[in-house]
Design a protein around this motif. Structure first.
Motif, PDB file in Angstrom:
ATOM      1  N   ALA A   1       0.820  -1.217   0.000  1.00  0.00           N
ATOM      2  CA  ALA A   1       0.000   0.000   0.000  1.00  0.00           C
ATOM      3  C   ALA A   1       0.849   1.260   0.000  1.00  0.00           C
ATOM      4  O   ALA A   1       0.381   2.335  -0.413  1.00  0.00           O
ATOM      5  CB  ALA A   1      -0.934  -0.001   1.203  1.00  0.00           C
ATOM      6  N   ALA A   2       2.083   1.127   0.467  1.00  0.00           N
ATOM      7  CA  ALA A   2       2.955   2.296   0.557  1.00  0.00           C
ATOM      8  C   ALA A   2       3.828   2.479  -0.689  1.00  0.00           C
ATOM      9  O   ALA A   2       4.537   3.484  -0.799  1.00  0.00           O
ATOM     10  CB  ALA A   2       3.845   2.180   1.798  1.00  0.00           C
ATOM     11  N   LEU A   3       3.776   1.524  -1.615  1.00  0.00           N
ATOM     12  CA  LEU A   3       4.580   1.674  -2.829  1.00  0.00           C
ATOM     13  C   LEU A   3       4.003   2.802  -3.679  1.00  0.00           C
ATOM     14  O   LEU A   3       2.805   3.060  -3.643  1.00  0.00           O
ATOM     15  CB  LEU A   3       4.577   0.362  -3.625  1.00  0.00           C
ATOM     16  CG  LEU A   3       5.302  -0.819  -2.978  1.00  0.00           C
ATOM     17  CD1 LEU A   3       5.166  -2.067  -3.857  1.00  0.00           C
ATOM     18  CD2 LEU A   3       6.770  -0.505  -2.729  1.00  0.00           C
TER      19      LEU A   3
ATOM     20  N   LEU B   1      13.323   0.599  -7.607  1.00  0.00           N
ATOM     21  CA  LEU B   1      12.419  -0.161  -6.732  1.00  0.00           C
ATOM     22  C   LEU B   1      12.710  -1.655  -6.842  1.00  0.00           C
ATOM     23  O   LEU B   1      12.777  -2.361  -5.822  1.00  0.00           O
ATOM     24  CB  LEU B   1      10.954   0.119  -7.108  1.00  0.00           C
ATOM     25  CG  LEU B   1       9.914  -0.760  -6.407  1.00  0.00           C
ATOM     26  CD1 LEU B   1       9.966  -0.578  -4.891  1.00  0.00           C
ATOM     27  CD2 LEU B   1       8.511  -0.483  -6.940  1.00  0.00           C
ATOM     28  N   VAL B   2      12.888  -2.137  -8.057  1.00  0.00           N
ATOM     29  CA  VAL B   2      13.165  -3.569  -8.257  1.00  0.00           C
ATOM     30  C   VAL B   2      14.440  -3.975  -7.507  1.00  0.00           C
ATOM     31  O   VAL B   2      14.457  -4.979  -6.790  1.00  0.00           O
ATOM     32  CB  VAL B   2      13.280  -3.881  -9.765  1.00  0.00           C
ATOM     33  CG1 VAL B   2      13.851  -5.278  -9.987  1.00  0.00           C
ATOM     34  CG2 VAL B   2      11.922  -3.743 -10.435  1.00  0.00           C
ATOM     35  N   ASN B   3      15.475  -3.193  -7.658  1.00  0.00           N
ATOM     36  CA  ASN B   3      16.735  -3.534  -6.989  1.00  0.00           C
ATOM     37  C   ASN B   3      16.585  -3.499  -5.468  1.00  0.00           C
ATOM     38  O   ASN B   3      17.161  -4.339  -4.763  1.00  0.00           O
ATOM     39  CB  ASN B   3      17.847  -2.585  -7.442  1.00  0.00           C
ATOM     40  CG  ASN B   3      18.410  -2.953  -8.807  1.00  0.00           C
ATOM     41  OD1 ASN B   3      18.485  -4.136  -9.167  1.00  0.00           O
ATOM     42  ND2 ASN B   3      18.820  -1.955  -9.572  1.00  0.00           N
TER      43      ASN B   3
ATOM     44  N   PRO C   1      17.857 -13.334  -4.911  1.00  0.00           N
ATOM     45  CA  PRO C   1      17.918 -11.868  -4.943  1.00  0.00           C
ATOM     46  C   PRO C   1      17.282 -11.289  -6.200  1.00  0.00           C
ATOM     47  O   PRO C   1      17.939 -10.601  -6.980  1.00  0.00           O
ATOM     48  CB  PRO C   1      19.423 -11.600  -4.900  1.00  0.00           C
ATOM     49  CG  PRO C   1      20.008 -12.760  -5.642  1.00  0.00           C
ATOM     50  CD  PRO C   1      19.133 -13.945  -5.319  1.00  0.00           C
ATOM     51  N   PHE C   2      16.000 -11.579  -6.352  1.00  0.00           N
ATOM     52  CA  PHE C   2      15.328 -11.185  -7.587  1.00  0.00           C
ATOM     53  C   PHE C   2      13.969 -10.558  -7.288  1.00  0.00           C
ATOM     54  O   PHE C   2      13.238 -11.030  -6.422  1.00  0.00           O
ATOM     55  CB  PHE C   2      15.139 -12.394  -8.506  1.00  0.00           C
ATOM     56  CG  PHE C   2      16.423 -13.118  -8.787  1.00  0.00           C
ATOM     57  CD1 PHE C   2      17.388 -12.558  -9.605  1.00  0.00           C
ATOM     58  CD2 PHE C   2      16.680 -14.345  -8.199  1.00  0.00           C
ATOM     59  CE1 PHE C   2      18.592 -13.214  -9.849  1.00  0.00           C
ATOM     60  CE2 PHE C   2      17.878 -15.008  -8.432  1.00  0.00           C
ATOM     61  CZ  PHE C   2      18.838 -14.446  -9.258  1.00  0.00           C
ATOM     62  N   ALA C   3      13.652  -9.501  -8.042  1.00  0.00           N
ATOM     63  CA  ALA C   3      12.353  -8.842  -7.954  1.00  0.00           C
ATOM     64  C   ALA C   3      11.956  -8.409  -9.357  1.00  0.00           C
ATOM     65  O   ALA C   3      12.798  -8.294 -10.249  1.00  0.00           O
ATOM     66  CB  ALA C   3      12.406  -7.636  -7.015  1.00  0.00           C
ATOM     67  N   ALA C   4      10.678  -8.176  -9.529  1.00  0.00           N
ATOM     68  CA  ALA C   4      10.163  -7.726 -10.824  1.00  0.00           C
ATOM     69  C   ALA C   4       8.887  -6.950 -10.585  1.00  0.00           C
ATOM     70  O   ALA C   4       8.157  -7.213  -9.623  1.00  0.00           O
ATOM     71  CB  ALA C   4       9.889  -8.920 -11.745  1.00  0.00           C
TER      72      ALA C   4
ATOM     73  N   VAL D   1       9.615  -5.145 -15.628  1.00  0.00           N
ATOM     74  CA  VAL D   1      10.915  -4.589 -15.246  1.00  0.00           C
ATOM     75  C   VAL D   1      11.543  -5.549 -14.243  1.00  0.00           C
ATOM     76  O   VAL D   1      10.953  -5.827 -13.192  1.00  0.00           O
ATOM     77  CB  VAL D   1      10.750  -3.184 -14.617  1.00  0.00           C
ATOM     78  CG1 VAL D   1      12.106  -2.578 -14.288  1.00  0.00           C
ATOM     79  CG2 VAL D   1       9.959  -2.273 -15.556  1.00  0.00           C
ATOM     80  N   VAL D   2      12.728  -6.054 -14.549  1.00  0.00           N
ATOM     81  CA  VAL D   2      13.325  -7.115 -13.716  1.00  0.00           C
ATOM     82  C   VAL D   2      14.836  -6.927 -13.642  1.00  0.00           C
ATOM     83  O   VAL D   2      15.446  -6.367 -14.553  1.00  0.00           O
ATOM     84  CB  VAL D   2      12.940  -8.505 -14.282  1.00  0.00           C
ATOM     85  CG1 VAL D   2      13.383  -8.670 -15.715  1.00  0.00           C
ATOM     86  CG2 VAL D   2      13.478  -9.634 -13.418  1.00  0.00           C
ATOM     87  N   ASN D   3      15.420  -7.407 -12.555  1.00  0.00           N
ATOM     88  CA  ASN D   3      16.809  -7.054 -12.281  1.00  0.00           C
ATOM     89  C   ASN D   3      17.848  -7.970 -12.928  1.00  0.00           C
ATOM     90  O   ASN D   3      18.970  -8.024 -12.462  1.00  0.00           O
ATOM     91  CB  ASN D   3      17.070  -6.936 -10.765  1.00  0.00           C
ATOM     92  CG  ASN D   3      16.802  -8.219  -9.985  1.00  0.00           C
ATOM     93  OD1 ASN D   3      15.907  -8.983 -10.313  1.00  0.00           O
ATOM     94  ND2 ASN D   3      17.575  -8.439  -8.940  1.00  0.00           N
ATOM     95  N   TRP D   4      17.503  -8.621 -14.014  1.00  0.00           N
ATOM     96  CA  TRP D   4      18.473  -9.208 -14.944  1.00  0.00           C
ATOM     97  C   TRP D   4      17.701  -9.840 -16.085  1.00  0.00           C
ATOM     98  O   TRP D   4      16.454  -9.954 -16.015  1.00  0.00           O
ATOM     99  CB  TRP D   4      19.353 -10.271 -14.257  1.00  0.00           C
ATOM    100  CG  TRP D   4      20.746 -10.391 -14.878  1.00  0.00           C
ATOM    101  CD1 TRP D   4      21.250 -11.426 -15.618  1.00  0.00           C
ATOM    102  CD2 TRP D   4      21.802  -9.427 -14.819  1.00  0.00           C
ATOM    103  NE1 TRP D   4      22.543 -11.167 -16.017  1.00  0.00           N
ATOM    104  CE2 TRP D   4      22.905  -9.937 -15.542  1.00  0.00           C
ATOM    105  CE3 TRP D   4      21.920  -8.152 -14.241  1.00  0.00           C
ATOM    106  CZ2 TRP D   4      24.097  -9.233 -15.695  1.00  0.00           C
ATOM    107  CZ3 TRP D   4      23.124  -7.447 -14.398  1.00  0.00           C
ATOM    108  CH2 TRP D   4      24.188  -7.995 -15.105  1.00  0.00           C
ATOM    109  N   ARG D   5      18.400 -10.241 -17.098  1.00  0.00           N
ATOM    110  CA  ARG D   5      17.762 -10.997 -18.183  1.00  0.00           C
ATOM    111  C   ARG D   5      17.054 -12.219 -17.592  1.00  0.00           C
ATOM    112  O   ARG D   5      17.620 -12.909 -16.757  1.00  0.00           O
ATOM    113  CB  ARG D   5      18.847 -11.461 -19.154  1.00  0.00           C
ATOM    114  CG  ARG D   5      18.359 -12.260 -20.315  1.00  0.00           C
ATOM    115  CD  ARG D   5      19.437 -13.235 -20.758  1.00  0.00           C
ATOM    116  NE  ARG D   5      19.556 -14.323 -19.781  1.00  0.00           N
ATOM    117  CZ  ARG D   5      20.578 -15.176 -19.706  1.00  0.00           C
ATOM    118  NH1 ARG D   5      21.587 -15.065 -20.508  1.00  0.00           N
ATOM    119  NH2 ARG D   5      20.591 -16.128 -18.797  1.00  0.00           N
ATOM    120  N   PRO D   6      15.819 -12.504 -17.995  1.00  0.00           N
ATOM    121  CA  PRO D   6      15.105 -13.652 -17.422  1.00  0.00           C
ATOM    122  C   PRO D   6      15.858 -14.967 -17.622  1.00  0.00           C
ATOM    123  O   PRO D   6      16.611 -15.127 -18.591  1.00  0.00           O
ATOM    124  CB  PRO D   6      13.790 -13.669 -18.213  1.00  0.00           C
ATOM    125  CG  PRO D   6      13.599 -12.268 -18.689  1.00  0.00           C
ATOM    126  CD  PRO D   6      14.988 -11.749 -18.940  1.00  0.00           C
TER     127      PRO D   6
END
Ligand SMILES: [Zn+2]
Length: 201
Positions: free
Chosen positions: A22-24, A37-39, A53-56, A110-115
């Protein structure tokens, strides 16, 4: 093993991220802010012990509206497919009520490396029209010990050929810093071939 076969399974965000949703920001203006944000989520995720260590995130390509946020919950869920991309895409599809994220919106993952090889397919099937990654190349595997699978060399061109634009090297240094910290920790690497570590730089 239980005596009866399972009939369903559920993937959920970890409690710390559920509390933060809710705070994003409702909108993230530009790829740099989106990847920041992803990182940040990726770094917290492994420290919380949920998974790698992955987010998207899924965002509206035009307005920057945040549609979903996911992190890797393989360890927390006990499901090998629960990568960050699968979480973000599934949560976006849940929110929008459609399996086709390209049906009515112009959306970006948006993701923190190539899938990885799994998420390469998951992204292609999802309907997103844009993919933004922090980087490509062997650094991720060298720093973390993950095996991303047999990706095709022309992976980006294959996306482009299907109408999915690819933007690379957004927030790359920050992504590598997350992987470096993860690799220096005693975290579990959960490749299918076992939880052993491979040589890292
Ligand atoms: Zn993956």
């Amino acid at each position: 093993m239980p005596s009866s076969l399972s009939s369903s399974f559920t993937l959920s965000l970890p409690a710390w991220l559920q509390r933060e949703l809710a705070a994003l920001p409702h909108e993230l203006d530009g790829a740099e802010a989106q990847m920041a944000l992803v990182n940040r989520l990726a770094d917290r995720n492994w420290r919380e012990g949920n998974g790698g260590p992955f987010a998207a995130i899924v965002v509206d390509h035009t307005t920057g509206e945040l549609v979903s946020a996911g992190v890797n919950v393989v360890l927390a869920s006990g499901k090998s497919s629960a990568h960050a991309e699968v979480m973000a895409l599934g949560l976006a599809q849940e929110r929008l009520g459609t399996w086709d994220l390209g049906a009515q919106r112009d959306l970006a993952l948006v993701v923190n490396w190539r899938p990885c090889v799994q998420c390469y397919g998951a992204t292609m099937w999802s309907g997103v029209r844009h993919l933004v990654v922090a980087g490509d190349g062997p650094e991720l595997e060298r720093l973390t010990g993950f095996d991303e699978g047999p990706m095709v060399a022309d992976w980006a061109a294959q996306f482009e050929a299907r109408g999915i634009s690819v933007t690379q090297d957004v927030g790359r240094d920050d992504a590598l810093a997350v992987y470096r910290a993860y690799g220096a920790s005693a975290s579990t690497v959960y490749n299918a071939r076992g939880a052993g570590r491979i040589d890292k730089e």
